[in-house]
Each structure stands twice: as structure tokens, then as C-alpha cells.
Design an enzyme around this catalytic site. Structure first.
Site, short mmCIF file in Angstrom:
data_model
loop_
_atom_site.label_atom_id
_atom_site.label_comp_id
_atom_site.label_asym_id
_atom_site.label_seq_id
_atom_site.Cartn_x
_atom_site.Cartn_y
_atom_site.Cartn_z
CE LYS A 189 -4.52 0.87 0.36
NZ LYS A 189 -5.65 0.01 -0.03
N GLY A 205 -23.59 5.15 2.44
CA GLY A 205 -22.53 5.60 1.53
C GLY A 205 -22.97 5.28 0.11
CE1 TYR A 206 -26.73 3.86 -3.82
CE2 TYR A 206 -27.23 5.83 -5.09
CZ TYR A 206 -27.39 4.47 -4.86
OH TYR A 206 -28.22 3.74 -5.68
N GLY A 207 -21.17 6.10 -2.96
CA GLY A 207 -20.12 6.35 -3.94
C GLY A 207 -19.95 5.11 -4.79
CG ASN A 208 -16.61 2.57 -7.35
OD1 ASN A 208 -16.36 1.46 -6.90
ND2 ASN A 208 -16.63 2.81 -8.65
N GLY A 265 -20.88 1.71 -2.75
CA GLY A 265 -22.29 1.68 -2.30
C GLY A 265 -23.27 1.63 -3.46
CE1 TYR A 266 -26.31 3.39 -9.24
CE2 TYR A 266 -24.16 3.39 -10.32
CZ TYR A 266 -25.53 3.34 -10.39
OH TYR A 266 -26.16 3.23 -11.61
P1 NAD Z 1 -16.46 7.11 -2.70
O1 NAD Z 1 -15.67 8.32 -2.37
O2 NAD Z 1 -16.81 6.83 -4.12
O3 NAD Z 1 -17.85 7.14 -1.89
C1 NAD Z 1 -17.95 7.36 -0.53
C2 NAD Z 1 -19.41 7.62 -0.16
O4 NAD Z 1 -19.52 7.69 1.27
C3 NAD Z 1 -19.97 8.94 -0.68
O5 NAD Z 1 -21.30 8.73 -1.11
C4 NAD Z 1 -19.97 9.85 0.54
O6 NAD Z 1 -20.99 10.83 0.49
C5 NAD Z 1 -20.24 8.85 1.64
N1 NAD Z 1 -19.82 9.29 2.96
C6 NAD Z 1 -18.68 9.92 3.30
N2 NAD Z 1 -18.66 10.17 4.64
C7 NAD Z 1 -19.82 9.67 5.12
C8 NAD Z 1 -20.41 9.60 6.40
N3 NAD Z 1 -19.78 10.12 7.46
N4 NAD Z 1 -21.61 8.98 6.53
C9 NAD Z 1 -22.24 8.47 5.46
N5 NAD Z 1 -21.75 8.51 4.23
C10 NAD Z 1 -20.56 9.10 4.07
O7 NAD Z 1 -15.66 5.90 -2.04
P2 NAD Z 1 -15.72 4.34 -2.41
O8 NAD Z 1 -14.63 4.04 -3.39
O9 NAD Z 1 -17.12 3.94 -2.69
O10 NAD Z 1 -15.22 3.71 -1.02
C11 NAD Z 1 -16.13 3.53 0.07
C12 NAD Z 1 -15.54 2.49 1.01
O11 NAD Z 1 -15.32 1.28 0.30
C13 NAD Z 1 -14.17 2.87 1.61
O12 NAD Z 1 -14.08 2.33 2.92
C14 NAD Z 1 -13.19 2.16 0.70
O13 NAD Z 1 -11.94 1.89 1.33
C15 NAD Z 1 -13.97 0.88 0.43
N6 NAD Z 1 -13.48 0.18 -0.75
C16 NAD Z 1 -13.65 0.70 -2.00
C17 NAD Z 1 -13.15 0.02 -3.10
C18 NAD Z 1 -13.34 0.53 -4.49
O14 NAD Z 1 -12.92 -0.18 -5.43
N7 NAD Z 1 -13.99 1.67 -4.71
C19 NAD Z 1 -12.48 -1.22 -2.92
C20 NAD Z 1 -12.33 -1.74 -1.63
C21 NAD Z 1 -12.85 -1.02 -0.55
#
Ligand code: NAD
Length: 420
Positions: free
Chosen positions: A106, A218-221, A223-224
Site C-alpha cells: 500500500k 454511503g453512495y459512492g463507487n 455503495g452504488y
Molecule cells: P467514494 O468516495 O466513491 O464514496 C464514498 C461515499 O460515502 C460517498 O457517497 C460519501 O458521500 C459517503 N460518505 C462519506 N462520509 C460519510 C459519512 N460520514 N456517513 C455516510 N456517508 C458518508 O468511495 P468508495 O470508493 O465507494 O469507497 C467507500 C468504502 O469502500 C471505503 O471504505 C473504501 O476503502 C472501500 N473500498 C472501496 C473500493 C473501491 O474499489 N472503490 C475497494 C475496496 C474497498
């Protein structure tokens, strides 16, 4: 100075517990509790106004018994050496559990990327990759995106590496743009994999996921795509939140419509077809079958674990449940599908991208998605079976089984190599 929350201490505690569970010796703990290599670099970068700013960055290579190190690079103003080491150790377990030919690594740069112009970000990214270029490579260490890094940053990394090594090495990073050897399926991979993992456990518990109610925080990558895939599988997504708050409809929400509203207005809370608005705390405590934390770490703690009513928690986020909370959930019979299993879709897809680059672009997106699904199914069943057959399920949750399988595979590889 004592740190309030030191992820490295937590990672070592988890390792210690797993080593005790597996009955392994102290020397195994000593070898695995310290990364094989930790590189710190300082990066002077020219700002647009002509001044120079200095950034500190790291790459931690935790363990390479199973193959080249693999793991993302995060850009965050608070990242530090201990966080990067802990994340690299978690990558060792995630890659091992997924059966990938990778060790764990990492990286991190201590920076707030939102305060830099695109040009400054490009110079910083290229300076970082040049500074670590001696220890990365398609057969040494393969970085990928993490918090606040994306395909564009991977393209800059690739370009910096190509210049230093005077050759084209597409497989030195994954999560690249499509034009540079990336794959479309990488975008959906984490959330899609989380949904597959949830479905497999739901089959064991209820015969299927169809009609089961789901709340997603959480509705980013992550969650969505988890919500969208669960909806397509026939589950009923009744609650969704982001950092501004949440929405609820007992008849179900349409994940794509909610996403459209979030894109247009900045938050899911503006979705008009919600019956009720929720706080993020209320969402976690809803009466639902499945809870998917997909935002940040430490949201299920000692303070709220007793109030959680979901029967199944599937961790799309990294580290959303504290160990103290998990003990409470286990006592209540709530099943936790741990992060190293439930969110491994991203790195599994990264592996497919890496293989594809080395084969000169051979794999179709369809094939990639089906391989990803099959691996998530196999991994989930492997952890479930170990948990059911080898552990006391009233004392241990699925996480203990996932860690046991992951650590055991690394230890066996180290023994074969003669390291221990
Ligand atoms: P992202 O930035 O695309 O989305 C994050 C979401 O969380 C956003 O909708 C944001 O509004 C919301 N959020 C932020 N703070 C918040 C809070 N206090 N309460 C509620 N919602 C909140 O990020 P992502 O890539 O979707 O990552 C989310 C989690 O998944 C992280 O823990 C990340 O380490 C994990 N993850 C992601 C991936 C990946 O490929 N994207 C892979 C492994 C793990």
C-alpha cells in the site's frame, strides 16, 4: 505522543488473535507484524505560482510470500506511515483470501489533493512514482487507485514508470483508463462483488436474497454498485445515505434514479420518492435484513452495536465495524461478512486487468465479469464452510474464519520458501 486510533496497532492485534486461533508460534507473529520494506520519500514539487512545496510519501511492502506486492495508493492529508503499513498488511490478507498470486502492499502521499491544480497533481504523482520506481514493477509491486486517486492518476504513474524504465509496462499499475489497458468492469467490481457475496450468504440463511430488505450507507463507487446489483438480484433496497444524510422507503428505492438525483443535486437526500429522511445513525439501526456499510471506517461501534437490527452485515467499506462492536454483534447472532472478503472484488478485477495486460489484451469484459462473480462465490463459500465447520459460531464471527484462511495460506507459502 500517543495516537487515539492507530490502525497498525489494530492490525497487529488481529494478527495476534489469528495466530493464537491457528496455534502458530511467536516467530510467525514476528515475521508478519513488520512489513518487509517501508520506503519513505520526500517530494519537492513546483507549484503553479513558482514556489516549491515538499510532500512526504510512503510505499509499504508487507509480505511477498505469495507473489508481487499489490495494493492501492491513497492521497490524504492525514495519512501516515502506520496507516500505510496497516493497509498493506490488510492487503496481504485480502489477496491471500481471494486466492490471488499476490502479496500485500500500500502507498500514500500526505496531501490534500483538492487543494492542488491538475498540473500540480500530475507533477506530484509522477514525482512519487519516479521516487518509488526501483521497488515497483509488473513482477515486483503493482499499485492501484485508493482514496482520492483514480484512473487519471494511474495513467500518470504508468507514464512516469515508462520514462524511467524506457519501455512500456502496462501491467505496472491497475485501475487504468480504458485507453491504457484498463477494463470497464473495474468500475463496478467492488460493489458488484459485495452484492454477490451478500447473495451467497443470503442463500445459506434464507434460501436467497430475493425480497430481502437492504440498507446501504454511503453512495459512492462501492455503495452504488452494491445497491444496483442487489436490486437487480431481486432484493428490496429500502434505505440509502451519503455524507449529507439518508432516505427511506419501505416499498423500495430505485438505485439508478437515486444516483441520478445525487449526481444532479449533490445528495441522495433530494430524492423525491422517499417516505422519510434519515440520519446516518438511524440508517444503521433500521429493521432490515441486510446492512451494507459502504462509506467510512468505525461506524458500527460499542455505542450502537446493541441497537443494530439487521441480521446480516456485509462490509463494502474497509473497517466499518470495531472489534468491540463485533463482539456484541456475534453475541446477538448477527453475521458479519468481513471487508477482506466482501470488498475484494476490486482487487480481483485488478488481477484480471494485470493478466490481460500481460496477454496483450485478450480477455473480454463479459469473461472478466463472469470470472469475478465465480471467484466471489467460491471465496464466500470457502469462508462460510470454514466458519461453520471449524469454529464455534457463537464465539467467532465470519471474520475470524476469513483471517484464519488468509494467514494460513501466507504461512504455508513462507514455510515452503524456507522463511520460517
Ligand atoms: P467514494 O468516495 O466513491 O464514496 C464514498 C461515499 O460515502 C460517498 O457517497 C460519501 O458521500 C459517503 N460518505 C462519506 N462520509 C460519510 C459519512 N460520514 N456517513 C455516510 N456517508 C458518508 O468511495 P468508495 O470508493 O465507494 O469507497 C467507500 C468504502 O469502500 C471505503 O471504505 C473504501 O476503502 C472501500 N473500498 C472501496 C473500493 C473501491 O474499489 N472503490 C475497494 C475496496 C474497498
Amino acid at each position: 505522543m500517543t495516537m487515539v486510533h492507530d490502525p497498525y496497532e489494530e492490525a497487529k492485534k488481529q494478527l495476534r488473535q489469528t495466530i493464537e486461533l491457528l496455534g502458530l508460534g511467536e516467530e510467525v507473529y514476528e515475521v508478519l507484524s513488520v512489513p518487509e520494506r517501508l520506503l519513505q520519500v520526500r517530494l519537492p514539487v513546483k507549484m503553479d505560482d513558482g514556489t516549491v512545496k515538499v510532500f512526504i510519501a510512503w510505499r509499504s511492502q508487507h509480505n511477498s510470500a505469495l507473489g508481487p506486492y499489490k495494493g492501492g495508493v491513497r492521497y490524504h492529508p492525514e495519512t501516515n506511515a502506520h496507516e500505510v503499513i496497516a493497509l498493506s498488511m490488510w492487503m496481504t490478507w485480502k489477496n491471500s483470501l481471494a486466492g490471488l498470486p499476490y502479496g500485500g502492499g500500500k502507498g500514500g502521499i500526505r496531501v490534500d489533493p483538492h487543494k492542488l491544480s491538475p498540473g500540480e497533481l500530475e507533477r506530484l504523482s509522477k514525482a512519487y512514482f519516479e521516487a518509488i520506481s526501483d521497488i515497483v514493477g509488473p513482477d515486483q509491486d503493482i499499485p492501484a487507485p485508493d482514496v482520492y486517486t483514480n484512473p487519471q492518476v494511474m495513467a500518470w504513474f504508468l507514464d512516469a514508470y515508462s520514462r524511467v524504465k524506457r519501455g512500456q509496462y502496462l501491467a505496472v499499475v491497475t485501475g487504468k483508463p480504458l485507453e491504457l489497458g484498463g477494463m470497464q468492469t473495474r468500475i463496478i467490481a467492488t460493489g458488484y462483488g459485495t452484492a454477490v457475496s451478500a447473495r451467497e450468504v443470503a442463500k445459506k440463511l434464507w434460501g436467497g436474497i430475493e425480497g430481502k430488505t437492504v440498507a446501504v450507507q454511503g453512495y459512492g463507487n462501492a455503495g452504488y454498485y452494491a445497491a444496483k446489483t442487489l436490486h437487480e438480484m431481486g432484493a428490496k433496497v429500502v434505505a440509502i445515505s451519503d455524507s449529507k444524510g439518508g432516505i427511506y422507503n419501505p416499498d423500495g428505492l430505485d438505485p439508478d434514479e437515486v444516483k441520478k438525483v445525487k449526481n444532479e443535486t449533490g445528495s441522495v437526500i433530494n430524492y423525491p420518492k422517499a417516505v422519510k429522511k434519515l440520519t446516518n445513525e438511524e440508517l444503521l439501526e433500521l429493521e432490515v435484513d441486510v446492512l451494507v456499510p459502504a462509506a467510512i471506517e468505525n461506524v458500527i461501534t460499542e455505542a450502537n452495536a446493541d441497537k443494530i437490527k439487521a441480521k446480516l452485515i456485509v462490509e463494502a467499506a474497509n473497517g466499518p465495524t470495531t472489534p468491540e462492536a463485533e463482539a456484541i454483534l456475534t453475541k446477538k447472532g448477527i453475521i458479519v461478512v468481513p471487508d477482506i472478503l466482501a470488498n475484494a472484488g476490486g482487487v480481483i478485477m485488478s488481477h484480471i486487468e494485470w493478466v490481460n495486460n500481460r496477454m496483450g489484451g485478450w480477455i473480454t469484459e463479459e469473461e472478466a465479469k463472469s470470472r469475478l462473480e465465480q471467484k466471489m462465490i467460491n471465496n464466500t463459500i470457502k469462508v462460510w464452510d470454514y466458519w461453520q465447520k471449524k469454529l464455534d459460531t457463537s464465539k467467532y464471527n465470519m471474520r475470524a474464519a476469513a483471517y484464519a484462511i488468509a494467514v494460513d495460506r501466507v504461512v504455508r507459502a513462507m514455510k515452503l520458501r524456507g522463511w520460517i
